[in-house]
Every structure is written in C-alpha cells, then in structure tokens.
Scaffold this motif. Structure first.
Motif, PDB file in Angstrom:
ATOM      1  N   ALA A   2       1.538 -13.815  12.272  1.00  0.00           N
ATOM      2  CA  ALA A   2       1.674 -15.236  12.578  1.00  0.00           C
ATOM      3  C   ALA A   2       0.889 -16.140  11.630  1.00  0.00           C
ATOM      4  CB  ALA A   2       1.233 -15.503  14.020  1.00  0.00           C
ATOM      5  N   TYR A   3      -0.122 -15.580  10.956  1.00  0.00           N
ATOM      6  CA  TYR A   3      -0.952 -16.390  10.055  1.00  0.00           C
ATOM      7  C   TYR A   3      -0.684 -16.088   8.583  1.00  0.00           C
ATOM      8  CZ  TYR A   3      -3.448 -17.564  14.325  1.00  0.00           C
ATOM      9  OH  TYR A   3      -3.755 -18.021  15.588  1.00  0.00           O
ATOM     10  N   ARG A   4       0.431 -15.484   8.283  1.00  0.00           N
ATOM     11  CA  ARG A   4       0.718 -15.038   6.923  1.00  0.00           C
ATOM     12  C   ARG A   4       0.684 -16.181   5.907  1.00  0.00           C
ATOM     13  NH1 ARG A   4       6.295 -12.984   5.143  1.00  0.00           N
ATOM     14  NH2 ARG A   4       5.829 -14.296   3.341  1.00  0.00           N
ATOM     15  N   GLU A   5       1.111 -17.374   6.304  1.00  0.00           N
ATOM     16  CA  GLU A   5       1.197 -18.468   5.350  1.00  0.00           C
ATOM     17  C   GLU A   5      -0.165 -19.022   4.938  1.00  0.00           C
ATOM     18  OE1 GLU A   5       4.118 -19.307   3.734  1.00  0.00           O
ATOM     19  OE2 GLU A   5       4.542 -17.431   4.773  1.00  0.00           O
ATOM     20  N   PHE A   6      -1.234 -18.549   5.578  1.00  0.00           N
ATOM     21  CA  PHE A   6      -2.577 -18.946   5.155  1.00  0.00           C
ATOM     22  C   PHE A   6      -3.084 -18.090   3.987  1.00  0.00           C
ATOM     23  CE2 PHE A   6      -2.316 -20.837   9.300  1.00  0.00           C
ATOM     24  CZ  PHE A   6      -3.082 -21.990   9.203  1.00  0.00           C
ATOM     25  N   ILE A   7      -2.391 -17.019   3.682  1.00  0.00           N
ATOM     26  CA  ILE A   7      -2.842 -16.142   2.600  1.00  0.00           C
ATOM     27  C   ILE A   7      -2.599 -16.825   1.259  1.00  0.00           C
ATOM     28  CG2 ILE A   7      -2.498 -13.929   1.447  1.00  0.00           C
ATOM     29  CD1 ILE A   7      -1.756 -12.725   4.147  1.00  0.00           C
ATOM     30  N   ARG A   8      -3.671 -17.046   0.525  1.00  0.00           N
ATOM     31  CA  ARG A   8      -3.577 -17.672  -0.794  1.00  0.00           C
ATOM     32  C   ARG A   8      -3.842 -16.684  -1.920  1.00  0.00           C
ATOM     33  NH1 ARG A   8      -0.910 -20.765   1.342  1.00  0.00           N
ATOM     34  NH2 ARG A   8      -1.202 -23.016   1.660  1.00  0.00           N
ATOM     35  N   ASP A   9      -4.445 -15.563  -1.599  1.00  0.00           N
ATOM     36  CA  ASP A   9      -4.692 -14.505  -2.587  1.00  0.00           C
ATOM     37  C   ASP A   9      -3.397 -13.716  -2.771  1.00  0.00           C
ATOM     38  OD1 ASP A   9      -5.406 -12.209  -3.987  1.00  0.00           O
ATOM     39  OD2 ASP A   9      -7.314 -11.976  -2.947  1.00  0.00           O
ATOM     40  N   GLU A  10      -2.791 -13.841  -3.928  1.00  0.00           N
ATOM     41  CA  GLU A  10      -1.480 -13.225  -4.162  1.00  0.00           C
ATOM     42  C   GLU A  10      -1.521 -11.702  -4.198  1.00  0.00           C
ATOM     43  OE1 GLU A  10       0.320 -14.985  -7.580  1.00  0.00           O
ATOM     44  OE2 GLU A  10       0.457 -16.993  -6.664  1.00  0.00           O
ATOM     45  N   SER A  11      -2.703 -11.134  -4.279  1.00  0.00           N
ATOM     46  CA  SER A  11      -2.803  -9.669  -4.274  1.00  0.00           C
ATOM     47  C   SER A  11      -2.720  -9.098  -2.864  1.00  0.00           C
ATOM     48  CB  SER A  11      -4.121  -9.217  -4.920  1.00  0.00           C
ATOM     49  OG  SER A  11      -5.237  -9.523  -4.084  1.00  0.00           O
ATOM     50  N   LEU A  12      -2.799  -9.963  -1.855  1.00  0.00           N
ATOM     51  CA  LEU A  12      -2.804  -9.499  -0.466  1.00  0.00           C
ATOM     52  C   LEU A  12      -1.401  -9.555   0.131  1.00  0.00           C
ATOM     53  CD1 LEU A  12      -6.033 -11.331   0.757  1.00  0.00           C
ATOM     54  CD2 LEU A  12      -5.786  -8.889   0.261  1.00  0.00           C
ATOM     55  N   PRO A  13      -1.014  -8.544   0.901  1.00  0.00           N
ATOM     56  CA  PRO A  13       0.331  -8.519   1.495  1.00  0.00           C
ATOM     57  C   PRO A  13       0.468  -9.490   2.653  1.00  0.00           C
ATOM     58  CG  PRO A  13      -0.939  -6.635   2.245  1.00  0.00           C
ATOM     59  CD  PRO A  13      -1.797  -7.339   1.230  1.00  0.00           C
ATOM     60  N   LYS A  14       1.622 -10.148   2.725  1.00  0.00           N
ATOM     61  CA  LYS A  14       1.907 -11.061   3.822  1.00  0.00           C
ATOM     62  C   LYS A  14       2.739 -10.405   4.912  1.00  0.00           C
ATOM     63  CE  LYS A  14       1.690 -15.464   1.321  1.00  0.00           C
ATOM     64  NZ  LYS A  14       2.405 -16.732   1.019  1.00  0.00           N
ATOM     65  N   SER A  15       3.352  -9.277   4.610  1.00  0.00           N
ATOM     66  CA  SER A  15       4.224  -8.593   5.561  1.00  0.00           C
ATOM     67  C   SER A  15       3.984  -7.091   5.500  1.00  0.00           C
ATOM     68  CB  SER A  15       5.692  -8.888   5.242  1.00  0.00           C
ATOM     69  OG  SER A  15       6.554  -8.043   5.988  1.00  0.00           O
ATOM     70  N   ILE A  16       4.107  -6.441   6.640  1.00  0.00           N
ATOM     71  CA  ILE A  16       4.007  -4.981   6.672  1.00  0.00           C
ATOM     72  C   ILE A  16       5.146  -4.346   5.884  1.00  0.00           C
ATOM     73  CG2 ILE A  16       5.358  -4.674   8.800  1.00  0.00           C
ATOM     74  CD1 ILE A  16       2.154  -2.739   7.887  1.00  0.00           C
ATOM     75  N   PHE A  17       6.251  -5.083   5.736  1.00  0.00           N
ATOM     76  CA  PHE A  17       7.409  -4.512   5.056  1.00  0.00           C
ATOM     77  C   PHE A  17       7.294  -4.532   3.534  1.00  0.00           C
ATOM     78  CE2 PHE A  17       9.134  -5.766   9.264  1.00  0.00           C
ATOM     79  CZ  PHE A  17       9.324  -4.469   9.726  1.00  0.00           C
ATOM     80  N   GLU A  18       6.175  -5.030   3.022  1.00  0.00           N
ATOM     81  CA  GLU A  18       5.862  -4.865   1.606  1.00  0.00           C
ATOM     82  C   GLU A  18       5.350  -3.459   1.316  1.00  0.00           C
ATOM     83  OE1 GLU A  18       3.417  -7.993  -0.090  1.00  0.00           O
ATOM     84  OE2 GLU A  18       4.060  -9.377   1.502  1.00  0.00           O
ATOM     85  N   ILE A  19       5.085  -2.701   2.369  1.00  0.00           N
ATOM     86  CA  ILE A  19       4.485  -1.378   2.237  1.00  0.00           C
ATOM     87  C   ILE A  19       5.553  -0.297   2.362  1.00  0.00           C
ATOM     88  CG2 ILE A  19       2.687   0.159   3.099  1.00  0.00           C
ATOM     89  CD1 ILE A  19       1.732  -2.642   2.050  1.00  0.00           C
ATOM     90  N   ASP A  20       5.600   0.610   1.406  1.00  0.00           N
ATOM     91  CA  ASP A  20       6.558   1.718   1.442  1.00  0.00           C
ATOM     92  C   ASP A  20       6.376   2.538   2.716  1.00  0.00           C
ATOM     93  OD1 ASP A  20       7.591   1.018  -1.013  1.00  0.00           O
ATOM     94  OD2 ASP A  20       6.411   2.485  -2.149  1.00  0.00           O
ATOM     95  N   GLY A  21       7.485   2.862   3.364  1.00  0.00           N
ATOM     96  CA  GLY A  21       7.450   3.678   4.575  1.00  0.00           C
ATOM     97  C   GLY A  21       7.406   2.883   5.857  1.00  0.00           C
ATOM     98  N   SER A  22       7.240   1.569   5.764  1.00  0.00           N
ATOM     99  CA  SER A  22       7.063   0.762   6.975  1.00  0.00           C
ATOM    100  C   SER A  22       8.337   0.626   7.801  1.00  0.00           C
ATOM    101  CB  SER A  22       6.537  -0.630   6.609  1.00  0.00           C
ATOM    102  OG  SER A  22       7.396  -1.261   5.684  1.00  0.00           O
ATOM    103  N   ARG A  23       9.495   0.774   7.176  1.00  0.00           N
ATOM    104  CA  ARG A  23      10.747   0.581   7.916  1.00  0.00           C
ATOM    105  C   ARG A  23      10.967   1.658   8.976  1.00  0.00           C
ATOM    106  NH1 ARG A  23      14.658  -2.913   6.326  1.00  0.00           N
ATOM    107  NH2 ARG A  23      16.221  -1.504   7.180  1.00  0.00           N
ATOM    108  N   THR A  24      10.252   2.751   8.897  1.00  0.00           N
ATOM    109  CA  THR A  24      10.412   3.816   9.891  1.00  0.00           C
ATOM    110  C   THR A  24       9.298   3.808  10.939  1.00  0.00           C
ATOM    111  OG1 THR A  24       9.272   5.358   8.408  1.00  0.00           O
ATOM    112  CG2 THR A  24      11.691   5.346   8.354  1.00  0.00           C
ATOM    113  N   CYS A  25       8.401   2.791  10.892  1.00  0.00           N
ATOM    114  CA  CYS A  25       7.294   2.831  11.853  1.00  0.00           C
ATOM    115  C   CYS A  25       6.802   1.458  12.313  1.00  0.00           C
ATOM    116  CB  CYS A  25       6.112   3.612  11.260  1.00  0.00           C
ATOM    117  SG  CYS A  25       5.313   2.793   9.864  1.00  0.00           S
ATOM    118  N   ALA A  26       7.493   0.371  11.949  1.00  0.00           N
ATOM    119  CA  ALA A  26       6.902  -0.941  12.252  1.00  0.00           C
ATOM    120  C   ALA A  26       7.912  -1.958  12.763  1.00  0.00           C
ATOM    121  CB  ALA A  26       6.197  -1.498  11.015  1.00  0.00           C
ATOM    122  N   ILE A  27       7.407  -2.838  13.612  1.00  0.00           N
ATOM    123  CA  ILE A  27       8.074  -4.060  14.055  1.00  0.00           C
ATOM    124  C   ILE A  27       7.159  -5.207  13.646  1.00  0.00           C
ATOM    125  CG2 ILE A  27       8.733  -5.442  16.076  1.00  0.00           C
ATOM    126  CD1 ILE A  27       9.330  -2.789  17.525  1.00  0.00           C
TER     127      ILE A  27
END
Length: 405
Positions: free
Chosen positions: A214-239
């Motif tokens: 819910a607070y993803r849009e506060f992230i200003r450091d571009e090296s930090l992920p805003k979504s779990i779906f940026e991570i490989d393997g997340s589609r089989t374990c995350a909502i």
C-alpha cells in the motif's frame, strides 16, 4: 440461541486506533480548548488532485443522463482499469485479468483469509499492521492473547538488530505469511535480495505470501522493489494487495486492488485465482463505479504526476519530523530514530520506556498525538510511530512543540 463466533472472544479489548481516539477525547475533556495536532493515524489530509476529482465529477454528472447512467459494474472491476493497473504497476509481470478491483486494501486483507479457512497457520512481521493479526483471530486461525501475542500466530521480529528483516526459519511450513514493504509501522523497505529470500522460502516450504504494498509509491530509491512480482518465483507463492488511498488521497473514496497470479495453487493443485474470482463475485458487489473512474484518472499522465506530487509533499513532512526527533531533546532521552526516506512514517525508540507511556507524555507536554508502537505487536514496545500525513503548517507547529519535549 446461536453461539457467538469464538474469534471475537479471543480478541484483545480495544483496537489500536479507537483507543488513541479515546485517550485524545479524555485529554480534551480535562484540557478544554487545547489544540491537539494529530501525527498518529495514517489518514491523508491533502485535497484530491483536481484532474482526478474532475473526472469523477464528470462521471457523476453523466449518471443523470440516459447515455451516462450505469448500474452494477463488472464483477472484478472495470476491464480498462484492471488492464491499466497491470500496465502501469506490473509491466511484464502481471496481466489485467489477474488484477481484481476492490474497495480498499484493508477490505481485501480481511477477505483474503476466506481462501484459507480457520486452520491455516499464520506468520506476521512484528510489529505489523493490526488487521493481519486481528483478522486472523476473528477467522479462528489464532487463539487467545497470552500476553506476548496471540496463540497460533508466529511473530517474526523486525527490529533494528536484524535490519527490520525477520528470521524466516521461525515460520512453520504451509503458513500464510503477511508481509508489508514499505512496512507499516517501521517504514523499513525490503531489498530485492531480502524479498528473494522470502520468495524462495515460501516456495520451498509450501507457504503463501500476502504482500501488502500500500505504500509502494513512497519508494524513491530506484534500487528497491515496489512489488513482490519483481522477484523471480513470486508468481507461484504470492498475492499482492494495494490501494489508491495513500498516493491519490482515496482513504475516503475507497479503491484498491489485489493481484492473484494464475500459477498460484493450493496443496491439492487447485487454483487460488479461480477461488478468489468466486469470492469477489459472491461476497463483494464491486467497487463504486465513481471511484473506479477516479482510478482511471489517477493512471493518466497528469494523474500520475499529481500523485507523485502529493507523495513528495508527505515525504517533505517526514523529513521535517525526522530532523526534529534527531534533535538534542530527543537525544537526551536516548531516542533512536529510524527513517529511510521511502515511507511516510518515522519510527522512534525510547529504550526502557513503555510505548503508551511515551504516547501519553507527548500528548500531555506537546499536545501532539502519535501512535504507540506496542499497538502493532510485541516487537513495537518502546517505539512510537510519527506520521507525516498532515497539513504542512500543522506538521511544522507540531515539530516546534516536539522540539521542547
């Protein structure tokens, strides 16, 4: 007579925020005329961006015409909005038909446990947004509070000593893992490496992650992920759960979404996506069409720019608060300040103090409302959360008062 749901009997008395309101009211009763400034609840304060409000207004006026009237919306939300959310927030990761529109993140967090029933194991970050725990207790997935937390819930301490990322080995197999980044209340943001560890653990141990972004849009450091779906393997374990509340000021308008990938499966191989579709069509009748057209306006170029401007405003408030609580008076009290610049919350520790005692002292001496960290779980004891949601002039005045604390 019908028996009461035993989950309510197991809930600790008083939800955090009503208790804050009660203490504030009690203070005002004994100090009539006092001006209290609230930096406690994470409620937005700034007006809706005009370009977004105008689109909602146009839609509402259209409802008064034969051509513009609409009744029930689509079960899962406007197709155009679902596709636009996927395009803007999850490019290349998620398709529009994996996005489900709702009336807000809190409501989705409450509904999501209907997927898993009362016998699921639950693990939460500690401290954490109270709804993860209280919802689990109401659904029967946890027992009574034994003084150090609710029975049946695995608390994962997220504290300065572990850089606010928990020891995953504490989580039992086949658990539902509630995880929030940027975290509410600590403001900590997990790195891609951290989230990769979480995703790998979940896949290896039969767990499902409920990722609150819910607070993803506060992230200003571009090296930090805003979504779990940026991570490989997340589609089989995350909502993933998200909302327009904070970036667009929709806390009262009510509009959010969930993302459920089609690959996500239960232990028997059946589809979580299919069941979530059924829940959203059966237990929910769709978000307001007015709000959804507001959501579409948020995702147009001028809407995206306006939302970023609003977030910048709150981040500037947070920087003012951080500078204040790093001052001499707070240092003299041994205060430890944690703020990443990627969250609207400043997290402050007063070693050896009880959170509610610090809350009461700040209210009494400064007439400023904060949030006691213990209300977010055992790991929040000795901390307070200070929110950057407020009008600039109120934040500046509150900080002037806090400077003499």
């Amino acid at each position: 007579m019908i028996n009461r749901n035993s989950g309510f009997q197991n809930l600790s008395a008083g939800y955090l925020f009503p208790e804050i309101a009660r203490r504030r009211k009690e203070y005002l009763a004994s100090h009539p005329g006092a001006k209290i400034i609230s930096l406690g609840v994470g409620n937005t304060t700034e007006p809706l961006p005009e370009c977004i409000a105008r689109k909602m207004s146009d839609y509402v006026l259209g409802l008064a015409t034969k051509e513009g009237y609409s009744g029930y919306g689509d079960d899962y939300g406007l197709t155009s909005l679902r596709e636009r959310i996927a395009e803007v927030f999850y490019p290349g990761f998620i398709s529009g038909d994996e996005v489900f529109i709702s009336d807000g993140a809190k409501c989705d967090i409450a509904r999501v446990q209907t997927l898993f029933g009362s016998h699921v194991r639950v693990a939460v970050q500690d401290p954490a947004y109270p709804v993860y725990v209280d919802g689990s207790v109401i659904f029967g997935a946890a027992g009574k509070n034994n003084g150090s937390g609710y029975e049946g819930i695995t608390y994962m301490p997220c504290i300065p000593e572990n850089n606010f990322f928990p020891d995953l080995s504490k989580i039992q197999k086949d658990s539902l893992i509630y995880f929030c980044s940027p975290n509410n209340p600590t403001g900590a943001v997990s790195t891609k490496s951290d989230l990769k560890k979480l995703v790998d653990f979940a896949n290896q141990n039969g767990c499902i992650i409920i990722f609150d972004a819910a607070y993803r849009e506060f992230i200003r450091d571009e090296s930090l992920p805003k979504s779990i779906f940026e991570i490989d393997g997340s589609r089989t374990c995350a909502i993933e759960i998200n909302s327009f509340s904070k970036p667009a000021g929709f806390t009262g308008v009510r509009l959010g979404w969930s993302v459920v990938p089609k690959e996500l499966r239960y232990a028997d191989g059946s589809s979580v996506h299919q069941d979530w579709s059924r829940i959203m069509a059966t237990l929910f009748n769709g978000a307001s069409n007015v709000a959804q057209y507001g959501g579409l306006a948020c995702l147009e170029p001028d809407g995206l720019a306006a939302m970023r401007s609003v977030i910048d405003y709150y981040l500037e408030n947070a920087a003012i608060i951080k500078k204040t609580v790093e001052g001499d008076n707070f240092r003299a009290r041994g205060a430890e300040v944690y703020f990443t610049g990627n969250s609207p919350y400043v997290w402050v520790k007063f070693p050896g103090k009880k959170s509610w005692d610090v809350f009461d002292e700040i209210l009494d001496k400064c007439r400023v409302v904060t949030t006691p960290g213990s209300g977010f779980g055992p790991g929040g004891e000795s901390f307070i959360r200070i929110s950057a949601f407020g009008h600039k002039e109120d934040v500046v005045e509150a900080c002037a008062r806090l400077s003499s604390f």
